[in-house]
Write an enzyme that holds these catalytic residues in place. Sequence first.
Site, PDB file in Angstrom:
ATOM      1  N   LEU A 251      31.613 -26.669  37.015  1.00  0.00           N
ATOM      2  CA  LEU A 251      30.878 -26.580  35.652  1.00  0.00           C
ATOM      3  C   LEU A 251      31.386 -25.090  34.987  1.00  0.00           C
ATOM      4  O   LEU A 251      31.521 -24.210  35.940  1.00  0.00           O
ATOM      5  CB  LEU A 251      29.405 -26.485  35.940  1.00  0.00           C
ATOM      6  CG  LEU A 251      28.830 -27.580  36.363  1.00  0.00           C
ATOM      7  CD1 LEU A 251      27.314 -27.599  36.702  1.00  0.00           C
ATOM      8  CD2 LEU A 251      28.829 -28.763  35.202  1.00  0.00           C
ATOM      9  N   ASP A 252      31.329 -24.977  33.942  1.00  0.00           N
ATOM     10  CA  ASP A 252      31.793 -23.436  33.375  1.00  0.00           C
ATOM     11  C   ASP A 252      30.621 -22.594  33.646  1.00  0.00           C
ATOM     12  O   ASP A 252      29.603 -22.880  33.815  1.00  0.00           O
ATOM     13  CB  ASP A 252      31.833 -23.833  31.907  1.00  0.00           C
ATOM     14  CG  ASP A 252      33.073 -24.676  31.372  1.00  0.00           C
ATOM     15  OD1 ASP A 252      34.065 -24.781  32.103  1.00  0.00           O
ATOM     16  OD2 ASP A 252      32.823 -25.510  30.272  1.00  0.00           O
TER      17      ASP A 252
END
Length: 254
Positions: A118-119
């Site tokens: 996930l960013d």
Amino acid sequence: MSSAGSAGTGSDEPEGIRLQKVLAAAGVASRRVVEDYIAAGRIAVNGETVTEPGRRIDPTSDVVHVDGLRVQLTDDHLTLVLNKPLGVLSAMSDDRGRPTLEPYVEPTGKRLYHVGRLDSDTDGLLLLTNDGELAHRLAHPSYEVSKTYVAEVAGDVARGVARRLRDGIELEDGPARADRFTVLQQRRDASVVQIQLHEGRNRIVRRMLEEVGHPVTRLTRIAMGPIRLGQLRPGQTRPVVGQELGQLMKVVGL
């Protein structure tokens, strides 16, 4: 099939452990109930349905399914759900000193790896595991594991946007399509939407929503396959065990 799986009677050391004992220790059910499962043909060892209660297995090498769901027989493997907070990198270390996943993994005493990523500006569900085969399959495009997000976006989402996303739109690195898209809330200048897709390309949700005119202002992943974030608070973890783990393994053919 391992030699332990075909052993008969005798001591546990050379011939394996009774199936009832192994499954009771794994938390499936009591030995008596497991015997009923065997009689009903609900248990398979290495793909073969077991009907005789005397079966012995090797928990370290044999694969057991109950009602089609795989059972984790040893405690060698650990899989966790983490609600990754905003600002945390999907990495175990960072040369620039930014927050990483290491503080959430260290208490387990195991070397866990994140499944996908996930960013840093996206929060929510991230799986951590030391089961290499499970991690590989979950990340492999051929298994098409679905991922579900809730996004806050700019603007009032028009009715036709859902169809555009489900039919597919063209991005700079190829077409992309949502499996499902639902508007949860509408406000004058912003909306909350839920989107499900099985793609894993970089920042794919943000790019898709921007392409249809609704840039993302907040993005949270709430599910991956059958695993849901639920009420887990940011920074909290929980183990994936039992039927939930079996369902996750089933999605990727384990």
